[in-house]
Design a protein around this motif. Structure first.
Motif, PDB file in Angstrom:
ATOM      1  N   VAL A  80      44.661 173.661 -48.106  1.00 56.24           N
ATOM      2  CA  VAL A  80      44.798 172.336 -47.480  1.00 56.24           C
ATOM      3  C   VAL A  80      45.953 171.577 -48.128  1.00 56.24           C
ATOM      4  N   TYR A  81      45.968 171.676 -49.453  1.00 55.53           N
ATOM      5  CA  TYR A  81      47.028 170.975 -50.169  1.00 55.53           C
ATOM      6  C   TYR A  81      48.389 171.533 -49.756  1.00 55.53           C
ATOM      7  N   GLY A  84      49.655 170.543 -46.443  1.00 55.00           N
ATOM      8  CA  GLY A  84      50.229 169.199 -46.399  1.00 55.00           C
ATOM      9  C   GLY A  84      51.592 169.147 -47.033  1.00 55.00           C
ATOM     10  N   ASN A  89      56.385 166.560 -45.089  1.00 57.39           N
ATOM     11  CA  ASN A  89      55.914 165.207 -44.811  1.00 57.39           C
ATOM     12  C   ASN A  89      57.079 164.396 -44.298  1.00 57.39           C
ATOM     13  N   ASP A  93      57.017 157.892 -44.946  1.00 54.52           N
ATOM     14  CA  ASP A  93      55.556 157.788 -45.104  1.00 54.52           C
ATOM     15  C   ASP A  93      55.138 156.615 -45.990  1.00 54.52           C
ATOM     16  N   LYS A 117      46.737 153.652 -46.813  1.00 54.62           N
ATOM     17  CA  LYS A 117      46.584 154.951 -46.110  1.00 54.62           C
ATOM     18  C   LYS A 117      47.622 155.927 -46.644  1.00 54.62           C
ATOM     19  N   PRO A 119      49.700 159.438 -47.850  1.00 55.84           N
ATOM     20  CA  PRO A 119      49.869 160.796 -47.304  1.00 55.84           C
ATOM     21  C   PRO A 119      48.831 161.722 -47.952  1.00 55.84           C
ATOM     22  N   SER A 120      48.482 162.772 -47.240  1.00 57.29           N
ATOM     23  CA  SER A 120      47.379 163.628 -47.706  1.00 57.29           C
ATOM     24  C   SER A 120      47.655 164.252 -49.073  1.00 57.29           C
ATOM     25  N   TRP A 121      48.925 164.601 -49.356  1.00 56.09           N
ATOM     26  CA  TRP A 121      49.203 165.248 -50.650  1.00 56.09           C
ATOM     27  C   TRP A 121      48.917 164.299 -51.812  1.00 56.09           C
ATOM     28  N   LYS A 123      46.525 162.014 -51.741  1.00 54.09           N
ATOM     29  CA  LYS A 123      45.055 162.028 -51.833  1.00 54.09           C
ATOM     30  C   LYS A 123      44.597 163.212 -52.667  1.00 54.09           C
ATOM     31  N   MET A 124      45.182 164.393 -52.374  1.00 56.60           N
ATOM     32  CA  MET A 124      44.802 165.615 -53.070  1.00 56.60           C
ATOM     33  C   MET A 124      45.064 165.491 -54.571  1.00 56.60           C
ATOM     34  N   GLU A 127      42.620 163.293 -56.156  1.00 55.65           N
ATOM     35  CA  GLU A 127      41.336 163.976 -56.324  1.00 55.65           C
ATOM     36  C   GLU A 127      41.322 164.904 -57.542  1.00 55.65           C
TER      37      GLU A 127
END
Ligand SMILES: Nc1ncnc2c1ncn2[C@@H]1O[C@H](COP(=O)(O)OP(=O)(O)OP(=O)(O)O)[C@@H](O)[C@H]1O
Length: 704
Positions: A80-81, A84, A89, A93, A117, A119-121, A123-124, A127
């Motif tokens: 997933v990472y 992204g 990207n 962003d 909000k 970007p997903s990377w 968030k990863m 985490e």
């Protein structure tokens, strides 16, 4: 003192500037692994951080994606990472563009960013524990590098750290550029060697199996092909079919789908054919189309969503496409190079197949022509044989007159008469007396050919015009061109075909079944029947218009009963003929035999007379023919067609030996034995009895 020298001073350990050492090491770094090692061993001595990502913008400057990341960080290797950060990207962003705008490294509070909000990377990374990051952008506008350092504590990156990052980023950018150029050079070298290896392989390609093998061995693995197919466009350019397909691990499926032709009516194939560059499609999206082209189902989107289509060109003509389903990013330049080579191989294969197909056609034509020539020669042989018409009765003389009258013209002749009266002989006489005599007379027995085949027999057919039409075949009309076509037993012609025959007779042209061109023919037609055609017309079994078209010049052959005066002459003629063919020396026939022949009613006409003389000659020993084997009670016997049955010489020989044996009471040797009567040595008769399988039961069971 400028800022860098100040920094260097502060970061000096044992009189050596750490920054200076890092700068020198970065300058000599050749590859990604070295660079990562350097970052981990030396940069971490200068700045406290958990991990680093080095990214690069796309050529159009719209996306940025990972070039290198700290390999120690296993948590960040998740699909997933990677999806992204590796795929890319958008530069706008909110994080990246902010750093570009700042012009120098910026610190980003990840906790704060997470409330927006991100970007997903990001968030990863959050985490995995990251709470702060520094992002520094370096390089030309078209090719910018971004260096992102993460920390799991907040307020980690102070002013000094930022200065170091900015300074190191500049050197890292140079190193990354160098590495990338090196990698590109290596990639080009690798591509060159692949193309070279491929070209050696392609030179050996002779057929589809070879091409499949080469693609599997040399290309499929390199492109990580989940599926690979080469499709070719048909000669009429209306459809395409799969030449070969397969994948890197499984066998290249050679012939499986190539029988299926896909009509070129979809946007996907058209787009690939029109595009100079390889086109990438999303299979899951293609499969949502309202009308999904059938060949798309060859690719299972669950294995990989990406399908690349590249056209194959021969000169200016697109001859097909290569389809590649893969899960990795591949070099489109290499793919184009590969396709250029595949084009040559495909062209070779198609060319060879075409030549092979043409050779096959030529060979089959040759065979057919040989067959037809031998048939025609056979026909000529039969018809040029010395089969004179015998007889001097008034009845037969009037037939000769009619033959002479009509022979020279082109008129259609209708010959009627009972079976065996000599209708075919008369047709031959007309042909041999006509100006067409040097061309073939072709005979078609309408009663002997199955109704469904007569049409193709007469008019010929093109290959594939009906089930079983495996090759092109010319019909009897064409074979008889410039000669004569003799349609025997015309009364048996299927009613449906009578109209077509009439049309042909009127227009003098034919069209082969399944063909689309008319062929002019110059054929003289002679038809014969032992039926009363007029009655057939009255009963609705024969078309009146055809009857009138055929009945231009009727010749009715008399039955043998109607010309008894010819019997003796005919019998003498046949006796002479079979004397010769059996090597006998019969001087003639006895007056009893002559009498027997005259008193018989001859339902089978001249043919029957011929057969009886043949059989009797065979059975006769020497001197004169003293006995003829006429059917018993013949006067009351059934209709001609039912009484008479044709027998081969072998059958006749068997019958004759059997009858002789019966007459001799089964005795073979001795003065009254069958061998003596038959004029053969006892041993010869013995072996004949065995060969013809004449049993004792047969000899003794039946009394004559
Ligand atoms: N006038 C004749 N002279 C010599 N032989 C004859 C004569 N008429 C018929 N024959 C012979 O009799 C046999 C039968 O003749 P032919 O095949 O021409 O008869 P047909 O009327 O066409 O018979 P079918 O109606 O059964 O086809 C042939 O072997 C032919 O050579």
């Amino acid at each position: 003192m400028n800022q860098t020298s100040l920094l260097e001073k502060t970061l000096t350990i044992n009189g050596k500037s750490l920054l200076e050492a890092l700068r020198t090491d970065i300058a000599v770094t050749k590859n990604e692994t070295d660079l990562l090692r350097l970052i981990n061993s030396q940069l971490k001595k200068l700045i406290n951080f958990t991990h680093i990502i080095i990214g690069v913008t796309s050529e159009d400057g719209r996306m940025y994606k990972v070039f290198l990341q700290d390999k120690d960080l296993d948590e960040l290797k998740s699909t997933v990472y990677n999806q992204g950060i590796l795929v890319g990207n958008c530069v706008s962003d909110g994080v990246y563009n902010q750093a570009v705008k700042a012009g120098s490294p910026i610190v980003v509070d990840l906790e704060e960013l997470m409330t927006k909000k991100p970007p997903s990377w990001i968030k990863m990374n959050y985490e995995t524990g990251a709470r702060e990051m520094v992002i520094a952008i370096q390089g030309e506008p078209a090719r910018k590098y971004n260096f992102i350092l993460f920390s799991d504590i907040k307020n980690n990156f102070n002013h000094e750290a930022l200065e170091i990052i900015e300074h190191v980023a500049c050197h890292l950018a140079t190193a990354v550029t160098k590495i990338r150029i090196n990698e590109e050079i290596q990639e080009v070298e690798k591509e060159k060697s692949i193309l070279l290896a491929l070209s050696h392989g392609m030179a050996t390609v002779r057929d589809k199996a070879d091409l499949a093998r080469i693609i599997k061995q040399k290309i499929a693995g390199y492109f990580n092909a989940v599926n690979f197919a080469v499709s070719i466009i048909s000669e009429d350019r209306q459809s395409h079919s799969i030449l070969i397909c397969g994948n890197q691990s499984g066998d290249m499926i050679d012939d499986r789908p190539d029988k299926e032709n896909f009509v070129i009516d979809d946007d996907i194939f058209d787009r690939v054919v029109l595009s100079q560059e390889p086109l990438t499609f999303s299979l899951s999206r293609l499969k949502k189309m309202a009308k999904i082209p059938r060949y798309i189902f060859l690719y299972d989107e669950k294995k990989s969503d990406k399908l690349i289509g590249v056209r194959l060109k021969a000169g200016e003509t697109v001859i097909g496409c290569v389809w590649l389903q893969t899960s990795v990013n591949i070099s489109m330049i290499l793919l184009k190079g590969v396709c250029a080579q595949i084009s040559i191989a495909v062209l070779n294969i198609i060319g060879k197949e075409k030549i092979a197909a043409q050779l096959e056609i030529i060979n089959s034509y040759k065979k057919q022509i040989e067959k037809e020539t031998s048939y025609v020669q056979e026909q000529k042989l039969v018809h040029s044989g010395n089969y004179d018409m015998i007889g001097s009765s008034r009845a037969i003389k009037s037939v000769y007159e009619l033959i002479n009258q009509v022979a020279y013209s082109n008129s259609t002749v209708l010959i009627t008469g009972e079976t065996g009266t000599g209708k075919e002989l008369a047709a031959m006489a007309i042909h041999t007396a006509s100006p067409r005599k040097n061309n073939p007379m072709i005979k078609v027995n309408c009663a002997a050919i199955p109704a469904n085949l007569i049409e193709s027999e007469l008019f010929g057919h093109e290959k594939g015009s009906f089930t079983g039409a495996v090759e092109r075949r010319i019909g009897k009309f064409e074979m008889a061109n410039n000669g004569t076509l003799f349609l025997d037993e015309i009364g048996e012609m299927p009613f449906e075909l009578q109209a077509k025959l009439l049309r042909t007779l009127q227009e003098r042209e034919i069209e082969r079944l399944g063909g689309n061109r008319t062929i002019k023919i110059d054929v003289r037609i002679i038809v014969a029947t032992n039926r009363e055609l007029k009655k057939e017309v009255e009963n609705g079994r024969f078309r009146p218009d055809l009857y009138y078209r055929l009945n231009v010049f009727p010749i009715a052959l008399p039955s043998l009963r109607e010309r008894k005066e010819d019997i003796q002459e005919l019998a003498a003629y046949f006796l002479e003929r079979y004397n010769r063919s059996f090597g006998k020396r019969l001087a003639g026939m006895s007056s009893e035999v002559e009498q027997d022949l005259l008193s018989y009613h001859w339902p089978g006409n001249v043919r029957e007379l011929e057969h009886i003389i043949e059989r009797s000659t065979l059975m006769a020993t020497s001197g004169v023919l003293k006995e003829v084997y006429l059917p018993k009670n013949n006067f009351q016997e059934k209709l001609p067609d039912e009484t008479f049955s044709f027998k081969t010489i072998k059958e006749n020989e068997r019958d004759h030996i059997l009858q002789t044996l019966r007459r001799c009471g089964g005795k073979i040797s001795g003065t009254k034995g069958a061998a003596k009567l038959l004029g053969v040595p006892v041993s010869t008769l013995g072996s004949k009895i065995n060969k013809l399988n004449i049993t004792k039961e047969e000899i003794f069971q039946i009394r004559i």
